[in-house]
Design a protein around this motif. Structure first.
Motif, PDB file in Angstrom:
ATOM      1  N   ARG A   1       0.948  -0.878  -0.457  1.00 31.80           N
ATOM      2  CA  ARG A   1      -0.137   0.137   0.107  1.00 31.80           C
ATOM      3  C   ARG A   1       0.762   1.244   0.376  1.00 31.80           C
ATOM      4  O   ARG A   1       0.147   1.779  -0.591  1.00 31.80           O
ATOM      5  N   GLU A   2       1.857   1.028   0.617  1.00 29.82           N
ATOM      6  CA  GLU A   2       3.070   2.302   0.304  1.00 29.82           C
ATOM      7  C   GLU A   2       4.278   1.857   0.987  1.00 29.82           C
ATOM      8  O   GLU A   2       4.318   1.167   1.429  1.00 29.82           O
ATOM      9  N   VAL A   3       5.208   2.513   0.314  1.00 28.05           N
ATOM     10  CA  VAL A   3       6.165   1.583   0.084  1.00 28.05           C
ATOM     11  C   VAL A   3       7.925   2.824   0.696  1.00 28.05           C
ATOM     12  O   VAL A   3       8.171   4.024   0.525  1.00 28.05           O
ATOM     13  N   LEU A   4       7.914   2.945   1.617  1.00 25.18           N
ATOM     14  CA  LEU A   4       9.098   3.892   2.386  1.00 25.18           C
ATOM     15  C   LEU A   4      10.889   3.228   2.291  1.00 25.18           C
ATOM     16  O   LEU A   4      10.347   2.063   2.678  1.00 25.18           O
ATOM     17  N   THR A   5      11.445   4.182   2.170  1.00 26.31           N
ATOM     18  CA  THR A   5      12.922   3.781   2.313  1.00 26.31           C
ATOM     19  C   THR A   5      14.034   4.119   3.240  1.00 26.31           C
ATOM     20  O   THR A   5      13.195   5.491   3.743  1.00 26.31           O
ATOM     21  N   CYS A   6      14.312   3.302   3.779  1.00 28.71           N
ATOM     22  CA  CYS A   6      15.567   4.061   5.045  1.00 28.71           C
ATOM     23  C   CYS A   6      16.971   2.795   4.756  1.00 28.71           C
ATOM     24  O   CYS A   6      17.863   2.032   4.376  1.00 28.71           O
ATOM     25  N   LEU A   7      17.921   4.308   4.267  1.00 27.52           N
ATOM     26  CA  LEU A   7      19.221   4.134   3.903  1.00 27.52           C
ATOM     27  C   LEU A   7      20.651   4.439   4.400  1.00 27.52           C
ATOM     28  O   LEU A   7      19.681   5.806   5.495  1.00 27.52           O
ATOM     29  N   LEU A   8      21.188   3.768   5.155  1.00 26.82           N
ATOM     30  CA  LEU A   8      22.095   4.024   5.399  1.00 26.82           C
ATOM     31  C   LEU A   8      23.335   4.899   5.347  1.00 26.82           C
ATOM     32  O   LEU A   8      23.276   5.916   5.878  1.00 26.82           O
TER      33      LEU A   8
ATOM     34  N   ALA B   1      14.867  11.403  -2.741  1.00 26.21           N
ATOM     35  CA  ALA B   1      15.274  11.208  -1.436  1.00 26.21           C
ATOM     36  C   ALA B   1      14.810   9.941  -1.224  1.00 26.21           C
ATOM     37  O   ALA B   1      14.059   9.685  -1.403  1.00 26.21           O
ATOM     38  N   PRO B   2      15.412   9.064  -0.137  1.00 22.81           N
ATOM     39  CA  PRO B   2      14.937   8.009   0.366  1.00 22.81           C
ATOM     40  C   PRO B   2      14.312   8.829   1.791  1.00 22.81           C
ATOM     41  O   PRO B   2      14.273   9.701   1.653  1.00 22.81           O
ATOM     42  N   ASP B   3      13.126   8.234   2.313  1.00 23.16           N
ATOM     43  CA  ASP B   3      11.904   8.803   3.273  1.00 23.16           C
ATOM     44  C   ASP B   3      13.049   8.957   4.677  1.00 23.16           C
ATOM     45  O   ASP B   3      12.621   9.973   4.833  1.00 23.16           O
TER      46      ASP B   3
END
Ligand code: PRP
Ligand code: GUN
Length: 174
Positions: free
Chosen positions: A121-128, A139-141
């Motif tokens: 439903r929603e795709v969030l991103t977390c990048l080190l 930009a990543p979230d």
């Protein structure tokens, strides 16, 4: 490892940033969210992210997607291979992708569209870490660190399969 490395981000700096990021992420995740780590590079960061989320009151489901494009090279092969798929359906769920580095962007862009195609439903991103090429891309979230255009090793990142267990984020000396 015999390769010479410079420490770019210490383990203590990583811990502090993980604490800040997971406080923010915990506010955004709903109860049915799934946190998805991209193997192999994300496995160390993922372990810290989910424990940080637990400290902030969230214990989401987890899963992994094993993608590969670099092999033992320092250059992207251009094509993303799915080496192992998710273990559970994600239809209708909010998902958070966790990965170690955003460089050409091919991996994260592939992962986002792959998970959307599976009905997230929603795709969030977390990048080190983000390298300069990716600063031109969406930009990543959630982002840990902006780092220089050097080959990174440690804290999950490998040099031809080695070095993932180093506690700091390092760069190979050239
Ligand atoms: O933004 P990009 O240019 O796509 O680079 C980022 C990807 O490169 C590495 O994966 P790799 O294919 O080396 O596999 P690994 O995770 O097993 O190390 C890293 O873990 C990221 O997933
Ligand atoms: N280990 C490692 N993998 C990468 N994939 C894309 N950039 C990098 C990097 O700097 N280090």
């Amino acid at each position: 490892m015999t390769t010479q490395l410079d420490i770019l981000v210490s383990a203590a700096q990583i811990n502090q940033r993980v604490e800040e990021l997971t406080a923010e992420i915990a506010d955004r995740l709903d109860e049915e969210a799934v946190v998805i780590g991209l193997l192999q590079g994300a496995f160390v960061f993922m372990a810290d992210v989910v424990r940080g989320l637990a400290r902030h009151g969230k214990t989401p489901r987890t899963d992994f997607l094993w993608l590969s494009s670099y092999g033992d090279s320092h250059e992207s092969g251009g094509r993303i291979n799915v080496l192992a798929d998710l273990q559970k359906p994600i239809g209708g769920r909010q998902v958070l992708i966790v990965d170690d580095v955003y460089d050409t962007g091919r991996t994260i862009l592939f992962a986002k569209s792959y998970l959307a195609s599976k009905g997230a439903r929603e795709v969030l991103t977390c990048l080190l870490a983000r390298k300069p090429l990716a600063a031109e891309l969406p930009a990543p979230d959630y982002l840990g660190f902006d780092l220089p255009d050097r080959f990174l090793v440690g804290y999950g990142l490998d040099d031809a399969g080695r070095g993932r267990g180093l506690p700091d984020i390092c760069a190979v000396k050239t």
